[in-house]
Motif scaffolding. Structure first.
Motif, PDB file in Angstrom:
ATOM      1  N   TRP A 237      -4.417 -35.768 -44.913  1.00 47.33           N
ATOM      2  CA  TRP A 237      -3.237 -36.172 -45.689  1.00 47.33           C
ATOM      3  C   TRP A 237      -3.461 -37.487 -46.438  1.00 47.33           C
ATOM      4  CZ3 TRP A 237       0.525 -34.803 -41.100  1.00 47.33           C
ATOM      5  CH2 TRP A 237       0.693 -33.416 -41.065  1.00 47.33           C
ATOM      6  N   ASN A 240      -5.006 -35.344 -49.476  1.00 50.03           N
ATOM      7  CA  ASN A 240      -4.194 -34.259 -50.038  1.00 50.03           C
ATOM      8  C   ASN A 240      -2.854 -34.223 -49.345  1.00 50.03           C
ATOM      9  OD1 ASN A 240      -6.329 -32.506 -51.539  1.00 50.03           O
ATOM     10  ND2 ASN A 240      -7.193 -32.885 -49.515  1.00 50.03           N
ATOM     11  N   GLY A 241      -1.796 -33.965 -50.100  1.00 47.02           N
ATOM     12  CA  GLY A 241      -0.500 -33.775 -49.475  1.00 47.02           C
ATOM     13  C   GLY A 241      -0.494 -32.513 -48.631  1.00 47.02           C
ATOM     14  N   VAL A 242       0.604 -32.300 -47.906  1.00 51.84           N
ATOM     15  CA  VAL A 242       0.681 -31.148 -46.998  1.00 51.84           C
ATOM     16  C   VAL A 242       0.729 -29.838 -47.781  1.00 51.84           C
ATOM     17  CG1 VAL A 242       3.200 -31.403 -46.748  1.00 51.84           C
ATOM     18  CG2 VAL A 242       1.915 -30.168 -45.008  1.00 51.84           C
ATOM     19  N   PHE A 243       1.475 -29.805 -48.885  1.00 49.99           N
ATOM     20  CA  PHE A 243       1.549 -28.557 -49.650  1.00 49.99           C
ATOM     21  C   PHE A 243       0.227 -28.287 -50.363  1.00 49.99           C
ATOM     22  CE2 PHE A 243       6.165 -29.712 -49.501  1.00 49.99           C
ATOM     23  CZ  PHE A 243       6.568 -28.619 -48.746  1.00 49.99           C
ATOM     24  N   GLU A 244      -0.366 -29.336 -50.913  1.00 55.32           N
ATOM     25  CA  GLU A 244      -1.665 -29.172 -51.581  1.00 55.32           C
ATOM     26  C   GLU A 244      -2.721 -28.679 -50.588  1.00 55.32           C
ATOM     27  OE1 GLU A 244      -3.133 -32.773 -53.326  1.00 55.32           O
ATOM     28  OE2 GLU A 244      -4.546 -31.722 -54.634  1.00 55.32           O
ATOM     29  N   TYR A 246      -2.288 -26.828 -47.927  1.00 57.09           N
ATOM     30  CA  TYR A 246      -2.107 -25.419 -47.582  1.00 57.09           C
ATOM     31  C   TYR A 246      -2.332 -24.515 -48.795  1.00 57.09           C
ATOM     32  CZ  TYR A 246      -0.525 -26.906 -42.949  1.00 57.09           C
ATOM     33  OH  TYR A 246      -0.462 -27.445 -41.680  1.00 57.09           O
ATOM     34  N   GLN A 247      -2.110 -25.050 -49.988  1.00 56.32           N
ATOM     35  CA  GLN A 247      -2.477 -24.302 -51.195  1.00 56.32           C
ATOM     36  C   GLN A 247      -3.988 -24.048 -51.180  1.00 56.32           C
ATOM     37  OE1 GLN A 247      -0.567 -22.978 -53.426  1.00 56.32           O
ATOM     38  NE2 GLN A 247      -1.457 -23.008 -55.472  1.00 56.32           N
ATOM     39  N   GLN A 248      -4.737 -25.075 -50.781  1.00 51.36           N
ATOM     40  CA  GLN A 248      -6.190 -24.953 -50.665  1.00 51.36           C
ATOM     41  C   GLN A 248      -6.558 -24.044 -49.490  1.00 51.36           C
ATOM     42  OE1 GLN A 248      -8.082 -28.778 -50.353  1.00 51.36           O
ATOM     43  NE2 GLN A 248     -10.068 -27.915 -49.814  1.00 51.36           N
ATOM     44  N   ILE A 255      -0.769 -21.088 -51.200  1.00 52.22           N
ATOM     45  CA  ILE A 255       0.094 -21.318 -50.033  1.00 52.22           C
ATOM     46  C   ILE A 255       0.800 -20.031 -49.608  1.00 52.22           C
ATOM     47  CG2 ILE A 255       2.171 -22.049 -51.309  1.00 52.22           C
ATOM     48  CD1 ILE A 255       2.509 -24.251 -49.126  1.00 52.22           C
ATOM     49  N   LYS A 256       1.035 -19.139 -50.566  1.00 55.38           N
ATOM     50  CA  LYS A 256       1.673 -17.851 -50.235  1.00 55.38           C
ATOM     51  C   LYS A 256       0.792 -17.088 -49.240  1.00 55.38           C
ATOM     52  CE  LYS A 256       4.069 -14.108 -52.636  1.00 55.38           C
ATOM     53  NZ  LYS A 256       3.442 -12.867 -52.161  1.00 55.38           N
ATOM     54  N   PHE A 258      -1.505 -18.384 -47.380  1.00 56.98           N
ATOM     55  CA  PHE A 258      -1.579 -19.160 -46.140  1.00 56.98           C
ATOM     56  C   PHE A 258      -0.384 -18.848 -45.237  1.00 56.98           C
ATOM     57  CE2 PHE A 258      -0.378 -22.784 -43.584  1.00 56.98           C
ATOM     58  CZ  PHE A 258      -1.553 -23.043 -42.905  1.00 56.98           C
TER      59      PHE A 258
ATOM     60  N   ASP B 226       4.316 -34.624 -51.582  1.00 64.25           N
ATOM     61  CA  ASP B 226       2.882 -34.830 -51.316  1.00 64.25           C
ATOM     62  C   ASP B 226       2.465 -36.268 -51.634  1.00 64.25           C
ATOM     63  OD1 ASP B 226       2.376 -32.345 -50.295  1.00 64.25           O
ATOM     64  OD2 ASP B 226       1.248 -31.593 -52.003  1.00 64.25           O
ATOM     65  N   MET B 230       0.810 -38.985 -49.032  1.00 64.23           N
ATOM     66  CA  MET B 230      -0.489 -39.622 -49.300  1.00 64.23           C
ATOM     67  C   MET B 230      -0.380 -41.131 -49.478  1.00 64.23           C
ATOM     68  SD  MET B 230      -2.666 -37.087 -51.716  1.00 64.23           S
ATOM     69  CE  MET B 230      -1.351 -36.588 -52.806  1.00 64.23           C
ATOM     70  N   ILE B 291       6.737 -22.047 -52.707  1.00 59.87           N
ATOM     71  CA  ILE B 291       5.583 -21.372 -53.312  1.00 59.87           C
ATOM     72  C   ILE B 291       5.542 -21.636 -54.820  1.00 59.87           C
ATOM     73  CG2 ILE B 291       4.583 -19.099 -53.826  1.00 59.87           C
ATOM     74  CD1 ILE B 291       5.654 -18.190 -51.042  1.00 59.87           C
ATOM     75  N   TYR B 298      -0.162 -27.352 -58.475  1.00 62.58           N
ATOM     76  CA  TYR B 298      -1.606 -27.361 -58.218  1.00 62.58           C
ATOM     77  C   TYR B 298      -2.364 -26.169 -58.782  1.00 62.58           C
ATOM     78  CZ  TYR B 298       0.102 -30.853 -54.946  1.00 62.58           C
ATOM     79  OH  TYR B 298       0.715 -31.928 -54.403  1.00 62.58           O
ATOM     80  N   LEU B 301      -6.851 -23.699 -56.957  1.00 57.93           N
ATOM     81  CA  LEU B 301      -7.865 -24.750 -56.918  1.00 57.93           C
ATOM     82  C   LEU B 301      -9.215 -24.214 -57.382  1.00 57.93           C
ATOM     83  CD1 LEU B 301      -6.932 -26.700 -53.718  1.00 57.93           C
ATOM     84  CD2 LEU B 301      -7.286 -27.671 -55.978  1.00 57.93           C
TER      85      LEU B 301
END
Lengths: 328, 328
Positions: A237, A240-244, A246-248, A255-256, A258, B226, B230, B291, B298, B301
């Motif tokens: 963190w 990367n933020g928490v949403f970023e 999980y997007q990764q 994130i969907k 995930f 996010d 951070m 989502i 983002y 990625l």
């Protein structure tokens, strides 16, 4: 008045947060800082304490000015009355006691003493601007600027207007802390609605509640839980933020994907998160255990220990600025 | 057998986590890695994918060996049957599908194929060892070694024994990931009780649930949340655990004083934390919004984006190791 113009900032209340805020403002070239605090030895205290914060603020090889330099050159003034402290301000920032009556009273006084256009900022961590402004005539001027400790190092400032705060007051505060553009170490964020704890502390306390529950249930020790956090979520963190994250984590599906993949475990965890209290008589079994284990693990932090931790925090923030400094 | 002895590790399942685990084991000098995966093009896939992880693993200026080097020198073997993959193992580690039937079936097979003393590790993030071992004869050998993604970079490994796991199996796993003493980049932690999500994901999901609630309520956007994380909690928790931070935040009175000072706000926050679900039909309003905003913020990625984020993660972990490397 633009946020890029020279500013004269009155600080009310010079505890740890106030002292760190003074250092933050004084690192800007075009500021004058006026100080008002009710402690009788404020001058002596300032001379002794402020240098620690000014040194911490050093980013390059230029030595920080001394407190005497700042006073002699007219950049720092110590006042004995609220009236003289407020008389020439463009910004008045309060870090007094976290007490609703105090806040309501001080803002009514400040409103009667300060120049008409001055901006009013409260560093509160818990009392909304809409509650603080009850005794003010003009309710468009006050907003929360909630810093994270220590503000001269920590980039975040949560700007939380009340429903009555004028949008240009919000813009001004955000712009001020973003200066100079692309170079400010601070990252102000506007919170769209007043809510207890604002955003940063809500996130922190949500995690803390579960942490306390896990200690209560003997799933893990205080020391091991801290290690877990530092060895995984902390560095993640920081970058990367928490949403970023999980997007990764979801790969091409983001994130969907995930949430679909981890949904079962996540729902099981969400449904079973611990519910403990910090006040009252019920669900308090965690408290004594957490305090005891924390004391055993860390003792009382020495001055050197605190300094070392601040150096480390600066390290991590410097690593971030290799990204944010480019305005990405 | 001691964890410092040469090890022969069988990896079952070579997805992203398995590939990263292979890299982790191969950076140790005295290991041989045997690989079993049901995908027909496993050899081609390994030659193409593993080098990315091996490069990431480089700590100094010595070039990483190529996959062909590793195969030629006998340090890496690709198997076409589970039997041959398990035949000479001292450790068997599974990163297969997160599916209880699969896990129960594979461990029963592995038990019949592997040497008597081999250690059994599952990289599951959600299925407890006590559930996985249902069809095993000897239930003392299996434990969870839950890594955080990507394991060859992220220091944390949660070691979660079942109530039947032998203590010496736990000690072995902890010792293996701590090698070499004072130099390992990994920080294994033993979790004392099986609990859904173990500890790291429980903490992460507790924070995530509140984050999703704040998006649902339009308190803040995904991108701004996010940034808040951070700019405050991320770098703080990269340097100090949550309990250590509040011990420091309470000054001389430690976390006890902190809980007294912030207790009012904390109780208000704890009492009002958002309750949302990720499965089912109720309390799901957050999902579409999260989502959509995450995709907008983002996108998907890129390969370069993921690489850049891993570099940053390594930066933060390197900053940590200036402390942990000294064994403090």
């Amino acid at each position: 008045m633009s946020a890029t113009d020279p500013q004269r900032i009155t600080l009310i209340g010079l505890g740890t947060i106030g002292m760190s805020m003074a250092a933050l403002h004084l690192t800007r070239d075009n500021t004058i800082v006026d100080i008002f605090d009710t402690r009788p030895d404020i001058e002596e205290y300032l001379l002794k304490t402020l240098p620690n914060f000014l040194t911490n603020n050093e980013s390059g090889s230029n030595p920080s000015p001394t407190v005497n330099d700042l006073i002699t050159s007219g950049r720092l003034h110590i006042h004995t009355t609220l009236a003289s402290a407020c008389a020439s301000a463009t910004i008045i920032q309060e870090q007094g006691p976290e007490n609703l009556e105090f806040k309501q009273s001080i803002w009514a006084q400040v409103e009667s003493l300060a120049p008409k256009m001055a901006h009013f900022w409260t560093s509160t961590s818990g009392i909304a601007a809409s509650a603080q402004q009850a005794n003010m005539v003009d309710k468009t001027r006050l907003l929360v600027v909630h810093p994270f400790n220590p503000p001269h190092i920590m980039p975040l400032l949560e700007i939380v207007p009340s429903p009555s705060t004028a949008p240009e007051r919000v813009d001004f505060a955000r712009e001020y802390f973003s200066l100079p553009p692309g170079e400010s170490r601070h990252r102000p964020v506007v919170i769209k609605k007043e809510i207890p704890g604002f955003v940063g502390n809500r996130l922190a306390f949500a995690l803390l509640r579960e942490a306390c529950y896990l200690i209560q249930e003997d799933v893990v020790s205080v020391k091991d839980l801290d290690t877990i956090l530092m060895a995984s979520l902390g560095p993640r963190w920081a970058g990367n933020g928490v949403f970023e994250s999980y997007q990764q984590g979801g790969g091409e599906g983001g994130i969907k994907a995930f949430l679909e993949k981890l949904g079962g475990t996540m729902q099981e965890v969400w449904g079973g998160l611990g519910e403990v209290n910090v006040l009252g008589n019920e669900k308090m079994e965690w408290k004594e255990k957490v305090i005891r284990q924390t004391d055993e693990a860390y003792g009382t932090l020495s001055k050197e220990g605190v300094w070392e931790k601040e150096e480390r925090l600066k390290d991590f923030i410097a690593a971030q600025s290799r990204r944010y400094g480019k305005g990405e």
